[in-house]
Design an enzyme around this catalytic site. Structure first.
Site, mmCIF file in Angstrom:
data_model
loop_
_atom_site.group_PDB
_atom_site.id
_atom_site.type_symbol
_atom_site.label_atom_id
_atom_site.label_comp_id
_atom_site.label_asym_id
_atom_site.label_seq_id
_atom_site.Cartn_x
_atom_site.Cartn_y
_atom_site.Cartn_z
ATOM 1 N N LYS A 1 0.985 -0.967 0.098
ATOM 2 C CA LYS A 1 -0.100 -0.005 -0.044
ATOM 3 C C LYS A 1 0.721 1.160 0.010
ATOM 4 C CE LYS A 1 -5.245 0.368 0.282
ATOM 5 N NZ LYS A 1 -5.279 -0.122 -0.730
ATOM 6 N N VAL B 1 -17.462 4.276 -4.038
ATOM 7 C CA VAL B 1 -17.336 2.777 -3.918
ATOM 8 C C VAL B 1 -18.778 2.810 -2.969
ATOM 9 C CG1 VAL B 1 -17.418 0.907 -3.206
ATOM 10 C CG2 VAL B 1 -15.351 1.941 -4.100
ATOM 11 N N ALA B 2 -18.987 3.699 -2.554
ATOM 12 C CA ALA B 2 -20.785 3.237 -1.740
ATOM 13 C C ALA B 2 -21.947 3.472 -2.975
ATOM 14 C CB ALA B 2 -20.983 4.023 -0.222
ATOM 15 N N TYR B 3 -21.340 4.769 -3.036
ATOM 16 C CA TYR B 3 -22.739 5.541 -3.950
ATOM 17 C C TYR B 3 -23.128 4.169 -5.183
ATOM 18 C CZ TYR B 3 -24.141 7.404 -8.176
ATOM 19 O OH TYR B 3 -25.102 7.480 -9.739
ATOM 20 N N GLY C 1 -20.575 6.237 4.929
ATOM 21 C CA GLY C 1 -19.722 6.774 4.083
ATOM 22 C C GLY C 1 -20.670 6.425 2.408
ATOM 23 N N VAL C 2 -20.625 7.742 1.891
ATOM 24 C CA VAL C 2 -21.613 7.402 0.231
ATOM 25 C C VAL C 2 -20.740 8.034 -1.110
ATOM 26 C CG1 VAL C 2 -23.569 6.882 1.027
ATOM 27 C CG2 VAL C 2 -22.989 9.332 0.878
ATOM 28 N N GLY C 3 -19.126 7.805 -0.556
ATOM 29 C CA GLY C 3 -18.278 8.399 -1.306
ATOM 30 C C GLY C 3 -18.557 7.345 -2.479
#
Length: 352
Positions: A79, A183-185, A179-181
């Site tokens: 990472k 990926v989550a969107y 969290g709805v960035g």
């Protein structure tokens, strides 16, 4: 302190990267290359201190090792983190400078998109090194991995629902999404299509507004999300959110989401298990992104990649079964599988 931390997490190599002209300050952590080169994304975040960035990158790198091993990939774990605000500190020069550092590792580390970085950023890195995935499709890549990662998380949630409720059907299930960035969107889209009821929160109001507008989600406060009664809690923001302050607040029977390192400490996973809450191991649930970009290393084929990502459902079923057999939490069963695969390969190589 640094070597103590590396020893604790079993990290093979740490690379500090600095370019004064562009303002680059980054750390690359290569955790384990037993199964293959270390593949893992580059995160850009305004860390409060260098120590915070260091601890984050080594924990994330270890998670990538387990993620690749559990997914059956011929890859190790690594990472990178760039210290900076992705909203104001980005530049072509910064990412190209970082790309030069990646190139010096000659393939021991392959980078990709992560929190705070985009396909455009990967394209800048690609100008300096071939050891990057998730670049624009015109370069033969898969592009933005978020939709595929979300598809994998959706499969993970379905598998957890099957384990707890006896069916993967999510119709009528209440899912809280933290969290709805990016990926989550997309995850919310899959969940809505499956008939789930969505409750969302995010520190970025426009992300919340979009989910409310497009998926008829209900918005709650950032801290309120822990206390909302629900069937499934999906952490999709930063790590360490399952801790001494939050565990007692949860009113879900399942925790399954896209965030990395959701457990602040391993004992928090044990506490969830004691409370009868199924914690689906994050590095298995969110492995779709890694599975997707790893397909690029053999010439990207989207259908093949999606078929492999869909197997997250079956893999979690295996992990849940192992957990039942040994009367242990699912995250410990996942660790057992990942470590066993690495150790078996080491034995094979020593015999050869």
């Amino acid at each position: 302190m640094t070597f103590t931390l590396l020893d604790h997490y079993g990290v093979e190599q740490l690379v500090y990267c600095q370019d004064k002209q562009s303002g680059l300050k980054a750390i690359i952590a290569i955790h384990d290359t037993t199964l293959g080169p270390a593949l893992g994304g580059t995160r850009m975040y305004p860390y409060a201190s260098e120590d915070e960035a260091l601890e984050d990158v080594v924990r994330l790198a270890r998670g990538m090792t387990y993620k690749a091993a559990a997914a059956g990939l011929q890859l190790g774990g690594g990472k990178a983190v760039i210290i900076g605000d992705p909203k104001k500190d980005k530049s072509e020069a910064l990412f190209r400078a970082f790309g030069k550092y990646v190139n010096t590792l000659q393939g021991r580390y392959i980078t990709a998109e992560d929190v705070g970085t985009t396909v455009t950023d990967m394209d800048y890195i690609h100008q300096e090194t071939p050891y990057v995935t998730g670049v624009s499709p015109e370069f033969g890549s898969s592009g933005n991995p978020s939709p595929v990662t979300a598809f994998g998380v959706f499969q993970g949630i379905r598998a957890a629902a099957k384990e707890v409720y006896g069916s993967p059907d999510l119709s009528g299930k209440v899912v809280t999404v933290q969290g709805v960035g990016s990926v989550a969107y997309h995850l919310c889209g899959f969940l809505k299509e499956a008939g789930a009821e969505l409750i969302v929160t995010d520190v970025v109001q426009e992300h919340v507004d979009r989910a409310v507008r497009e998926y008829n989600a209900t918005a709650v406060g950032v801290n309120e999300i822990y206390t909302v009664p629900c069937d499934i809690f999906a952490p999709c923001a930063m790590g360490g959110i399952l801790n001494d302050d939050t565990l007692s607040l949860l009113k879900a029977r399942i925790v399954a989401g896209a965030a990395n390192n959701q457990l602040r400490e391993e004992r928090h996973g044990d506490l969830l298990h004691e409370r009868g809450i199924l914690y689906a191991p994050d590095y298995v649930v969110n492995s779709g992104g890694l599975i997707n970009v790893s397909d690029e290393l053999q010439g990207y084929q989207r259908e093949r990649a999606l078929n492999n990502v869909a197997k997250i459902y079956e893999q979690l079923g295996t992990i849940f079964e192992l957990a039942r057999q040994h009367s242990i939490p699912a995250f410990r069963a996942a660790d057992m599988l990942a470590i066993h695969r690495i150790e078996q390969y080491k034995k094979q190589m020593s015999i050869a």
